[in-house]
Design a protein around this motif. Structure first.
Motif, mmCIF file in Angstrom:
data_model
loop_
_atom_site.group_PDB
_atom_site.id
_atom_site.type_symbol
_atom_site.label_atom_id
_atom_site.label_comp_id
_atom_site.label_asym_id
_atom_site.label_seq_id
_atom_site.Cartn_x
_atom_site.Cartn_y
_atom_site.Cartn_z
ATOM 1 N N ASP A 389 58.316 -47.253 -44.573
ATOM 2 C CA ASP A 389 57.255 -46.958 -43.615
ATOM 3 C C ASP A 389 57.275 -47.903 -42.423
ATOM 4 N N PHE B 22 52.704 -37.104 -48.462
ATOM 5 C CA PHE B 22 52.368 -38.036 -47.380
ATOM 6 C C PHE B 22 50.907 -37.854 -47.002
ATOM 7 N N LYS B 29 49.780 -34.065 -47.629
ATOM 8 C CA LYS B 29 50.688 -32.928 -47.494
ATOM 9 C C LYS B 29 51.900 -33.195 -48.368
ATOM 10 N N ALA B 31 55.644 -33.166 -49.353
ATOM 11 C CA ALA B 31 56.896 -33.120 -48.595
ATOM 12 C C ALA B 31 58.073 -32.816 -49.509
ATOM 13 N N PRO B 50 68.043 -28.953 -42.768
ATOM 14 C CA PRO B 50 67.479 -29.052 -41.422
ATOM 15 C C PRO B 50 66.567 -30.268 -41.276
ATOM 16 N N SER B 51 66.294 -30.591 -40.040
ATOM 17 C CA SER B 51 65.415 -31.727 -39.767
ATOM 18 C C SER B 51 64.030 -31.474 -40.389
ATOM 19 N N GLY B 52 63.505 -32.467 -41.045
ATOM 20 C CA GLY B 52 62.190 -32.327 -41.665
ATOM 21 C C GLY B 52 62.234 -31.721 -43.053
ATOM 22 N N SER B 53 63.440 -31.541 -43.604
ATOM 23 C CA SER B 53 63.542 -30.904 -44.919
ATOM 24 C C SER B 53 63.323 -31.904 -46.056
ATOM 25 N N GLY B 54 63.259 -33.183 -45.747
ATOM 26 C CA GLY B 54 62.944 -34.164 -46.782
ATOM 27 C C GLY B 54 64.123 -35.027 -47.206
ATOM 28 N N LYS B 55 65.212 -34.997 -46.444
ATOM 29 C CA LYS B 55 66.406 -35.765 -46.822
ATOM 30 C C LYS B 55 66.112 -37.269 -46.849
ATOM 31 N N THR B 56 65.505 -37.755 -45.763
ATOM 32 C CA THR B 56 65.217 -39.190 -45.695
ATOM 33 C C THR B 56 64.236 -39.580 -46.795
ATOM 34 N N THR B 57 63.270 -38.716 -47.037
ATOM 35 C CA THR B 57 62.284 -39.032 -48.068
ATOM 36 C C THR B 57 62.955 -39.172 -49.430
ATOM 37 N N ARG B 66 60.565 -46.571 -51.107
ATOM 38 C CA ARG B 66 59.317 -45.837 -51.098
ATOM 39 C C ARG B 66 58.859 -45.737 -52.533
HETATM 40 N N1 LIG Z 1 55.787 -41.470 -43.054
HETATM 41 C C1 LIG Z 1 55.472 -40.166 -43.046
HETATM 42 N N2 LIG Z 1 54.184 -39.797 -42.948
HETATM 43 C C2 LIG Z 1 53.850 -38.474 -42.950
HETATM 44 N N3 LIG Z 1 54.728 -37.481 -43.060
HETATM 45 C C3 LIG Z 1 56.026 -37.797 -43.166
HETATM 46 C C4 LIG Z 1 56.455 -39.160 -43.160
HETATM 47 N N4 LIG Z 1 57.798 -39.173 -43.293
HETATM 48 C C5 LIG Z 1 58.174 -37.895 -43.366
HETATM 49 N N5 LIG Z 1 57.127 -37.064 -43.296
HETATM 50 C C6 LIG Z 1 57.170 -35.594 -43.389
HETATM 51 O O1 LIG Z 1 57.880 -35.234 -44.551
HETATM 52 C C7 LIG Z 1 58.781 -34.196 -44.287
HETATM 53 C C8 LIG Z 1 60.194 -34.629 -44.596
HETATM 54 O O2 LIG Z 1 60.575 -35.623 -43.706
HETATM 55 P P1 LIG Z 1 61.982 -36.372 -43.766
HETATM 56 O O3 LIG Z 1 62.242 -36.764 -45.165
HETATM 57 O O4 LIG Z 1 61.985 -37.439 -42.758
HETATM 58 O O5 LIG Z 1 62.940 -35.229 -43.318
HETATM 59 P P2 LIG Z 1 64.461 -35.289 -42.843
HETATM 60 O O6 LIG Z 1 64.962 -36.651 -43.110
HETATM 61 O O7 LIG Z 1 65.143 -34.240 -43.658
HETATM 62 O O8 LIG Z 1 64.457 -34.935 -41.414
HETATM 63 C C9 LIG Z 1 58.580 -33.800 -42.824
HETATM 64 O O9 LIG Z 1 57.702 -32.700 -42.771
HETATM 65 C C10 LIG Z 1 57.931 -35.008 -42.218
HETATM 66 O O10 LIG Z 1 57.055 -34.616 -41.192
#
Ligand SMILES: Nc1ncnc2c1ncn2[C@@H]1O[C@H](COP(=O)(O)OP(=O)(O)O)[C@@H](O)[C@H]1O
Ligand SMILES: [Mg+2]
Lengths: 391, 249
Positions: A389, B22, B29, B31, B50-57, B66
């Motif tokens: 974060d 998150f 919401k 994710a 795709p972007s926003g699919s949750g890869k980084t999460t 995390r």
């Molecule tokens: N710190 C955060 N706070 C709120 N929502 C988040 C946060 N990080 C990611 N998200 C949401 O979680 C979803 C997945 O994000 P992320 O894992 O970054 O996707 P990716 O890496 O595939 O682009 C997205 O909808 C994003 O908006």
């Protein structure tokens, strides 16, 4: 520097490297710390000048014990004390000697056209036990009528005006319509109730203030016999003298009570004390701002270290390193500028303002503490957050 | 489930029923939805989507960056759901992370940045550690940039320093999140090839998020996420049948 810090911290001196990396950020942080220091120094200086100017006149006379009127809070206010108390005191066991102390303010129209209020202290020159050692040489010369010692720190008087003044080359002035010769000097300086002091014999005092009587001095000074505890004699005097008319204390206690009265019961003192509190609070807020901004600026880098497996201890170490460096480096210009301000204020007001080592150490230690505590609080955000974060 | 894990020695990360949310209250919401995944040791696994699919999460949940909220992530034999701070710190030291942005420390030189990756394990012989850092930087072609600050390095060079920092202590697993996103095509390609080569040489498990098609051909396995769900799991080279079976049990 980096090598020295490596030895000191036992790791890469990241705090130091971080500070040294960004000159402008370092200068801004140091300016903040220095400003906090200046704020506290100035407030302490003003309060200190009240303290110093309150206690300084007590150095003009000796004595172990003072007998004052019950309504007297300072040297000058309150009723006079009957001379009878002097004889009553002499009869008390353990008392070796007693004398009368006269105090009155006089307006002096200076040659330059200005006016100075001078607190005049009158004391019998032959009462050797009550003349402070540094005045004993000149004291007997004051037996000559209308000779005085004038305060070389008198507000409004040019600094060097009294240089070289002796009984052969006196400084002549007019007080209460009478010609007076200053044959020497004392150094008290201006305070909040007077602009300077005069030291005179009791006879000269009574000449200058015809409405004052030798039967009613302001205070009675008492010396005790060798080896006798003044506190014991104070108790005996309290028994022998009427408690509803006079109060009795050791000279040190009376001076301390005077100071407490000036700083806690009179508006000026209360305002100055409040100024110190505000100065310290604002100083802490500035220092906290500096440290928390610094932590925030590096949060991403710290989060990376946290992701690599560094523990909270490690970040505390970095921040404490920065806190101490900022506190010490900021203190140097802060103290120098404060010293300049003290000098300027002292010249402008004639108040005693001195940046002594005690006060400097107090502010330095306080700054280091404030920086360290601020740093610890600022890193708590890092401890609570997931590294992901913070990127 | 845990007993099964212990016996399957070639699984580095086992993810079971992983959900992630998150925000709090009204803004809360979801994710990540019920992700199940086993990452095999010593292989290059690529996360796509795709972007926003949750890869980084997902990547940061697996990498102790995390807190795991629901479901299970077993990393190198330790359950991350409910792990103590001390356990997390211990595990992080066995991982190497390469971020989208290089995240180098701006006031440390290339060598000092790499040293930070070594000194997290304690300070040994200074000269040996510096030699190891220099060696790693040289492997990445940075032998003439050893004492440069990040500010005077190009994007590709910075990312290579970040790789050196991640790999210098021989981590069990390397996580890389779009390591080439900030780079031009050529230096992106070079960086990933180096990463792949060093990983293979050392038998490192690598999990990488990328969009770069040319990198896909290097992958042992490609996992695709969409809207927080795992939608595709491919083995471009046809190996790891055992792992598929393991996932099915
Ligand atoms: N710190 C955060 N706070 C709120 N929502 C988040 C946060 N990080 C990611 N998200 C949401 O979680 C979803 C997945 O994000 P992320 O894992 O970054 O996707 P990716 O890496 O595939 O682009 C997205 O909808 C994003 O908006
Ligand atoms: Mg992402």
């Amino acid at each position: 520097m980096t090598r020295l810090m490596t030895l000191l911290t036992g790791r890469l001196p990241i705090g130091w490297l971080q500070l040294a990396h960004s000159r402008t950020r370092l200068i801004a942080a140091l300016a903040g710390v220095a400003f906090a220091n200046i704020l506290v120094f100035v407030q302490l200086g003003i309060l200190g000048s009240l303290n110093d100017s309150t206690t300084a006149p007590y150095t003009l006379f000796g004595g172990d014990i003072m007998i004052s009127s019950v309504d007297a809070n300072t040297l000058l206010d309150g009723s006079n004390v009957s001379r009878v108390r002097l004889f009553q005191a002499l009869a008390v066991t353990g008392v070796s000697d007693a004398t009368a102390l006269y105090i009155e303010n006089v307006e002096w129209s200076r040659p330059d056209g200005g006016t100075s209020t001078l607190q005049t202290v009158g004391l019998d020159p032959k009462a050797a036990g009550f003349v402070p050692p540094h005045l004993s040489d000149t004291m007997l010369q004051l037996l000559l009528p209308n000779t005085i010692l004038l305060d070389s720190g008198t507000r409004g008087l040019p600094t060097a005006a009294l240089d070289g003044v002796t009984s052969a080359t006196p400084y002549r002035l007019e007080l209460s319509g009478q010609a007076v010769s200053a044959i020497g000097t004392v150094r008290i300086g201006g305070g909040f109730t007077a602009d300077g002091s005069i030291y005179a014999s009791d006879q000269t005092f009574l000449n200058l203030f015809p409405n004052r009587s030798s039967a009613a001095p302001n205070h009675i000074l008492v010396n005790v016999e060798d080896g006798v505890d003044p506190a014991v004699v104070v108790e005996r005097l309290q028994e022998a003298l009427p408690g509803d008319v006079v109060k009795i204390g050791t000279k040190a206690d009376v001076a301390a009570a005077d100071l407490a009265y000036q700083t806690t019961e009179r508006p000026t003192g209360i305002i100055f004390g409040f100024g110190v509190i505000i100065g310290v609070i604002v100083g802490i807020v500035i220092v906290y701002q500096v440290l928390s901004t610094d932590v925030a600026d590096h949060l991403r880098e710290y989060a990376t270290f946290k992701a690599m497996g560094y523990a909270q201890r490690f970040f505390l170490g970095i921040v404490l390193e920065e806190a101490v460096i900022l506190a010490v480096l900021g203190f140097i210009p802060g103290a120098l500028i404060s010293w300049g301000i003290y000098t300027g204020m002292s010249v402008a007001t004639g108040l005693p303002l001195e940046l002594g080592p005690d006060r400097a150490l107090l502010v330095l230690v306080g700054t280091i503490l404030a920086c360290v505590v601020s740093g610890v609080i600022a890193t708590r955000r890092l401890a609570a957050a997931d590294p992901a974060d913070l990127f | 489930m845990a007993r099964d894990m212990d016996n399957t020695m070639d699984v580095a990360i086992a993810v079971n029923g992983l959900d992630h949310y998150f925000g709090t209250g009204e803004a809360r919401k979801q994710a990540i939805f019920d992700v199940n995944l086993r990452v095999e040791r010593g292989k290059l696994t690529i996360l796509m989507g795709p972007s926003g699919s949750g890869k980084t999460t997902v990547l940061t949940l697996m990498g102790c960056l995390r807190e795991v909220q629901e479901g299970s992530v077993n990393l190198l034999g330790t359950e991350l759901n409910g792990a103590t701070e001390a356990q997390l710190i211990g595990l992080r030291r066995r991982l190497g992370f390469i971020f989208q942005a290089h995240n180098l420390h701006e006031s440390l030189t290339a060598t000092q940045n790499v040293l930070m990756g070594l000194q997290v394990h304690g300070r040994g012989d200074d000269r040996k550690q510096i030699a190891a850092a220099h060696h790693m930087l040289a492997l990445l072609g940075l032998e003439d940039r050893l004492n440069y600050l990040p500010g005077s390095l190009s994007g590709g060079q910075k990312q290579r320093v970040a790789i050196a920092r991640a790999l210098v202590s021989n981590p069990d697993i390397v996580f890389a999140d779009e390591p080439t996103a900030a780079l031009d095509k050529d230096s992106g390609r070079t960086v990933v090839e180096m990463l792949k080569a060093l990983g293979q040489e050392r038998g490192t498990t690598t999990v990488m998020v990328t969009h770069d098609n040319r990198i896909l051909e290097l992958a042992d396995r490609i996992v695709t996420l969409e809207e927080g769900r795992l939608v595709k799991d491919e083995f471009p080279r046809g190996q790891s049948l055992k792992l598929v079976r393991a996932t099915e049990t």
